[in-house]
Design a protein around this motif. Structure first.
Motif, short mmCIF file in Angstrom:
data_model
loop_
_atom_site.label_atom_id
_atom_site.label_comp_id
_atom_site.label_asym_id
_atom_site.label_seq_id
_atom_site.Cartn_x
_atom_site.Cartn_y
_atom_site.Cartn_z
N LEU A 63 -3.82 23.35 -36.05
CA LEU A 63 -5.23 23.74 -36.16
C LEU A 63 -5.91 24.33 -34.89
O LEU A 63 -6.75 25.34 -35.23
CB LEU A 63 -6.12 22.25 -36.73
CG LEU A 63 -5.67 21.99 -37.96
CD1 LEU A 63 -6.08 20.51 -38.31
CD2 LEU A 63 -6.29 22.84 -39.31
N ARG A 107 -8.65 18.36 -43.46
CA ARG A 107 -8.58 19.78 -42.61
C ARG A 107 -7.09 20.15 -43.00
O ARG A 107 -6.65 21.39 -42.88
CB ARG A 107 -8.36 19.48 -41.32
CG ARG A 107 -9.86 18.82 -41.00
CD ARG A 107 -10.04 18.63 -39.41
NE ARG A 107 -9.86 19.67 -38.63
CZ ARG A 107 -9.17 19.71 -37.27
NH1 ARG A 107 -8.96 18.46 -36.68
NH2 ARG A 107 -9.11 20.54 -36.62
N PHE A 122 -7.16 8.68 -35.91
CA PHE A 122 -6.73 9.94 -36.29
C PHE A 122 -6.97 10.25 -38.01
O PHE A 122 -6.57 9.42 -38.73
CB PHE A 122 -5.30 10.39 -36.16
CG PHE A 122 -4.75 11.63 -36.75
CD1 PHE A 122 -4.90 12.83 -36.06
CD2 PHE A 122 -3.91 11.36 -37.60
CE1 PHE A 122 -4.63 13.75 -36.97
CE2 PHE A 122 -3.30 12.69 -38.39
CZ PHE A 122 -3.82 14.01 -38.05
N ASP A 123 -7.61 11.40 -38.29
CA ASP A 123 -7.73 11.66 -39.71
C ASP A 123 -8.01 13.10 -40.00
O ASP A 123 -8.99 13.77 -39.62
CB ASP A 123 -9.10 10.89 -39.99
CG ASP A 123 -9.30 11.09 -41.60
OD1 ASP A 123 -8.66 11.88 -42.27
OD2 ASP A 123 -10.14 10.22 -42.21
N ASP A 124 -7.12 13.74 -40.33
CA ASP A 124 -7.04 15.06 -40.69
C ASP A 124 -7.00 15.38 -42.20
O ASP A 124 -6.75 16.56 -42.72
CB ASP A 124 -5.73 15.88 -39.95
CG ASP A 124 -6.29 16.42 -38.70
OD1 ASP A 124 -7.31 16.34 -38.29
OD2 ASP A 124 -5.33 17.02 -38.02
N GLU A 130 -2.62 18.64 -35.56
CA GLU A 130 -3.60 19.02 -34.79
C GLU A 130 -3.56 20.33 -33.87
O GLU A 130 -4.47 21.28 -33.71
CB GLU A 130 -4.13 17.99 -33.94
CG GLU A 130 -5.43 18.25 -33.35
CD GLU A 130 -6.59 17.90 -34.17
OE1 GLU A 130 -7.65 18.81 -33.86
OE2 GLU A 130 -6.55 17.59 -35.43
N ALA A 145 -1.57 12.25 -42.92
CA ALA A 145 -3.10 12.79 -42.57
C ALA A 145 -3.97 12.09 -42.02
O ALA A 145 -4.89 12.41 -41.16
CB ALA A 145 -3.39 13.64 -43.66
N ARG A 146 -3.56 10.58 -42.01
CA ARG A 146 -4.25 9.57 -41.68
C ARG A 146 -3.46 8.54 -41.17
O ARG A 146 -2.50 8.18 -41.88
CB ARG A 146 -5.29 9.14 -42.66
CG ARG A 146 -6.45 7.98 -42.09
CD ARG A 146 -7.76 7.89 -42.88
NE ARG A 146 -7.04 7.48 -44.16
CZ ARG A 146 -8.23 7.42 -45.22
NH1 ARG A 146 -9.30 7.92 -45.01
NH2 ARG A 146 -7.88 7.19 -46.33
#
Length: 231
Positions: A81, A164, A159-161, A78, A97-98
């Motif tokens: 990003l 992205r 959390f979840d990227d 994060e 990523a999650r």
């Protein structure tokens, strides 16, 4: 000039979880997040990344490499990003990523604290982990306490990227223990498939805090990775 490295611990842990990396990379900096134990814990990964970004800018020395374990890895992604101009590279250890957290872990924290601490450590370490490391890991949780540990797991759970990852455009070293039960190797393989130019190290027989269990394997790979992006 070599990029400075900042280490970010996992849920319910402290900077001591990166003791072996600070010893191996003397100019690196292992942080303890707010509430671990000083101050009020932050409640989401975005706020944690903002806190880290401000800290890194305060520390100076230009672009940085951030290495994170589990929750710390989520924060590292994060951060990259949100602060792309500050990011030189990522070291993602036992993360994904999650990061969904199972209800039994919340039950242990909510209903059996502090008696549940040894059980939480059982999830995090392999059967091969040294007894001294087990004692240290239990002390991390005791130091941080129930409130911040619960907040960390709750932050992970939302959390979840996943969508992205293509926007992260810095080199990444992805490290996972072959016996990681909290973020199994499939999480790291997914990162490796979706982060352009990343490399993956799987360490057989190690658990969730692989950097503390097997620094003899992990640190040389980190050294090579850091050297590859020095400049």
């Amino acid at each position: 000039m070599a990029h400075r490295i900042f280490w970010v611990h996992g849920s319910g842990y402290t900077q001591d979880s990166f003791r072996e990396q600070v010893a191996a990379f003397p100019d690196s900096d292992a942080v303890s997040l707010p509430g671990h134990p000083q101050g009020e814990p932050l409640t989401n990964v975005g706020d944690m990344a903002e806190w880290l970004g401000k800290y890194i800018r305060w520390a100076g020395k230009g672009r940085a490499i951030v290495g994170g374990n589990s929750l710390g890895g989520a924060i590292a992604m994060e951060w990259a990003l949100r602060f792309p101009d500050d990011a030189a590279g990522l070291i993602l250890i036992g993360t994904g990523a999650r990061l969904r957290v199972s209800q039994p872990i919340f039950d242990l924290v909510d209903n059996e604290w502090p008696a549940s601490i040894p059980k939480l450590v059982d999830f995090a370490l392999s059967a091969n982990a040294p007894h001294e490391l087990r004692q240290r890991a239990e002390e991390w949780h005791r130091t941080v306490g129930q409130k911040a540990t619960r907040a960390d797991y709750a932050a992970c759970n939302v959390f979840d990227d996943m969508d992205r990852l293509p926007d992260i455009r810095v080199p990444a070293l992805i490290v996972v223990g072959g016996e990681d039960r909290l973020t199994p190797p499939k999480f790291s393989r997914f990162l490796n498939e979706h982060l352009a130019g990343s490399e993956l190290l799987e360490v057989p027989g190690a658990g969730h805090v692989v950097m503390a269990e097997r620094p003899d394997v992990v640190n040389p790979e980190i050294e090579a990775f850091v050297a590859s992006i020095a400049g």
